[in-house]
Design an enzyme around this catalytic site. Structure first.
Site, mmCIF file in Angstrom:
data_model
loop_
_atom_site.group_PDB
_atom_site.id
_atom_site.type_symbol
_atom_site.label_atom_id
_atom_site.label_comp_id
_atom_site.label_asym_id
_atom_site.label_seq_id
_atom_site.Cartn_x
_atom_site.Cartn_y
_atom_site.Cartn_z
ATOM 1 C CE LYS A 138 33.288 39.863 33.180
ATOM 2 N NZ LYS A 138 31.844 40.026 33.429
ATOM 3 C CG ASP A 161 27.070 44.008 33.576
ATOM 4 O OD1 ASP A 161 27.036 42.870 33.073
ATOM 5 O OD2 ASP A 161 26.601 45.009 33.001
ATOM 6 C CG PHE A 188 38.583 38.918 28.171
ATOM 7 C CD1 PHE A 188 39.331 39.450 29.199
ATOM 8 C CD2 PHE A 188 37.208 39.155 28.162
ATOM 9 C CE1 PHE A 188 38.740 40.200 30.210
ATOM 10 C CE2 PHE A 188 36.599 39.900 29.174
ATOM 11 C CZ PHE A 188 37.377 40.429 30.198
ATOM 12 C CE1 TYR A 217 33.469 44.988 21.283
ATOM 13 C CE2 TYR A 217 33.097 44.130 23.496
ATOM 14 C CZ TYR A 217 32.632 44.423 22.240
ATOM 15 O OH TYR A 217 31.325 44.152 21.918
ATOM 16 C CG ASP A 218 41.561 43.118 26.715
ATOM 17 O OD1 ASP A 218 40.785 43.999 27.116
ATOM 18 O OD2 ASP A 218 42.033 42.239 27.465
ATOM 19 C CE LYS A 256 42.101 44.046 30.800
ATOM 20 N NZ LYS A 256 41.291 42.964 30.260
ATOM 21 C CG HIS A 268 37.288 48.225 32.808
ATOM 22 N ND1 HIS A 268 38.379 47.814 32.070
ATOM 23 C CD2 HIS A 268 36.342 47.272 32.606
ATOM 24 C CE1 HIS A 268 38.095 46.677 31.463
ATOM 25 N NE2 HIS A 268 36.861 46.324 31.768
ATOM 26 N NE ARG A 269 36.565 42.531 35.082
ATOM 27 C CZ ARG A 269 36.820 42.644 33.787
ATOM 28 N NH1 ARG A 269 38.060 42.565 33.331
ATOM 29 N NH2 ARG A 269 35.848 42.822 32.917
HETATM 30 P P1 IMP Z 1 29.554 40.898 30.960
HETATM 31 O O1 IMP Z 1 30.080 39.535 31.203
HETATM 32 O O2 IMP Z 1 28.100 41.011 30.754
HETATM 33 O O3 IMP Z 1 30.080 41.873 31.980
HETATM 34 O O4 IMP Z 1 30.162 41.292 29.548
HETATM 35 C C1 IMP Z 1 31.159 42.184 29.417
HETATM 36 C C2 IMP Z 1 31.656 42.182 27.979
HETATM 37 O O5 IMP Z 1 32.371 43.411 27.820
HETATM 38 C C3 IMP Z 1 32.651 41.055 27.725
HETATM 39 O O6 IMP Z 1 32.068 39.972 27.088
HETATM 40 C C4 IMP Z 1 33.657 41.721 26.817
HETATM 41 O O7 IMP Z 1 33.226 41.665 25.498
HETATM 42 C C5 IMP Z 1 33.618 43.161 27.278
HETATM 43 N N1 IMP Z 1 34.646 43.379 28.308
HETATM 44 C C6 IMP Z 1 34.478 43.532 29.647
HETATM 45 N N2 IMP Z 1 35.657 43.703 30.266
HETATM 46 C C7 IMP Z 1 36.591 43.649 29.294
HETATM 47 C C8 IMP Z 1 38.008 43.750 29.311
HETATM 48 O O8 IMP Z 1 38.681 43.890 30.350
HETATM 49 N N3 IMP Z 1 38.596 43.668 28.106
HETATM 50 C C9 IMP Z 1 37.920 43.503 26.940
HETATM 51 N N4 IMP Z 1 36.600 43.367 26.876
HETATM 52 C C10 IMP Z 1 35.947 43.446 28.046
#
Ligand code: IMP
Length: 197
Positions: free
Chosen positions: A12, A69, A150, A152-153, A173, A178-179
């Site tokens: 991230k 998040d 990383f 679910y990519d 990407k 989304h990000r």
């Molecule tokens: P957070 O750190 O609580 O926001 O957790 C988000 C979770 O969603 C991560 O641990 C990943 O499993 C998944 N996730 C969020 N963004 C991505 C992404 O860009 N690619 C793949 N998985 C993602």
């Protein structure tokens, strides 16, 4: 200007730093500042959880804090894993075990439609806040493909590009994700905030 990213996730950090450095913003991970703030993600939405994390880390560091998040919402699973994406299947699972569980839970699903959401919250020491959100629609692949990224990519498939997130370069990407979209909105709001009178 130095910001702290309310996360332990270096992926991230990289996705954010590449966009925010253009505004003279340096982003450090909590760990790089010797911090590890445990925040209970009790919110029902991505936006609520992002704000909880950013507030807690701003209070602990005294620096402007950014939190993202994010997670994947699958139509056939009524929006799951959603805000539970990081914890899907329990804390003992790693990324690959989590997406395998998702694939198993989707056996026989009538639709594979899904979307990723990223909610970004930024909290300044004076209490000012900035919020932004981005969504990327896609489908859940039948099997993992690609080695990049990383989480679910490898199983998040973009029909227009005919590739999963994990088959894209970081730049590709960021252009569709989304990000990337949330950061573009955030970038605009941050620019206005930093340039205001
Ligand atoms: P957070 O750190 O609580 O926001 O957790 C988000 C979770 O969603 C991560 O641990 C990943 O499993 C998944 N996730 C969020 N963004 C991505 C992404 O860009 N690619 C793949 N998985 C993602």
């Amino acid at each position: 200007m130095k910001f702290v990213l309310a996360s332990q996730n270096r992926h991230k950090l990289e996705e954010m730093q590449s966009i925010l450095s253009a505004h003279g913003v340096q982003v450090a991970l909590e760990a790089d500042l010797g911090l590890q703030v445990d925040v209970e993600e009790t919110g029902e939405t991505f936006a609520e959880n992002a704000m909880l994390k950013a507030k807690a880390v701003m209070e602990a560091s005294g620096l402007p804090a950014i939190a993202d998040d994010s997670g994947v919402c699958v139509d056939a699973l009524n929006g799951a894993p959603g805000v539970y994406s990081a914890r899907y299947g329990g804390p003992e699972l790693d990324d690959a075990a989590r997406y395998r569980l998702l694939l198993n839970n989707m056996r026989g699903a009538r639709t594979r439609a899904a979307h990723f959401t990223s909610a970004i919250a930024c909290v300044f020491p004076n209490g000012d806040t900035i919020e932004a959100e981005g969504i990327c629609p896609g489908t859940i692949a039948f099997a993992p493909q690609g080695t990049g990224g990383f989480g679910y990519d490898p199983v998040f498939f973009l029909p227009e590009l005919r590739k999963t997130y994990a088959q894209l370069t970081p730049e590709e990407k960021a252009a569709v994700s989304h990000r990337g979209k949330a950061l573009a909105v955030f970038e605009g709001k941050l620019k206005d905030y930093l340039n205001r009178g």
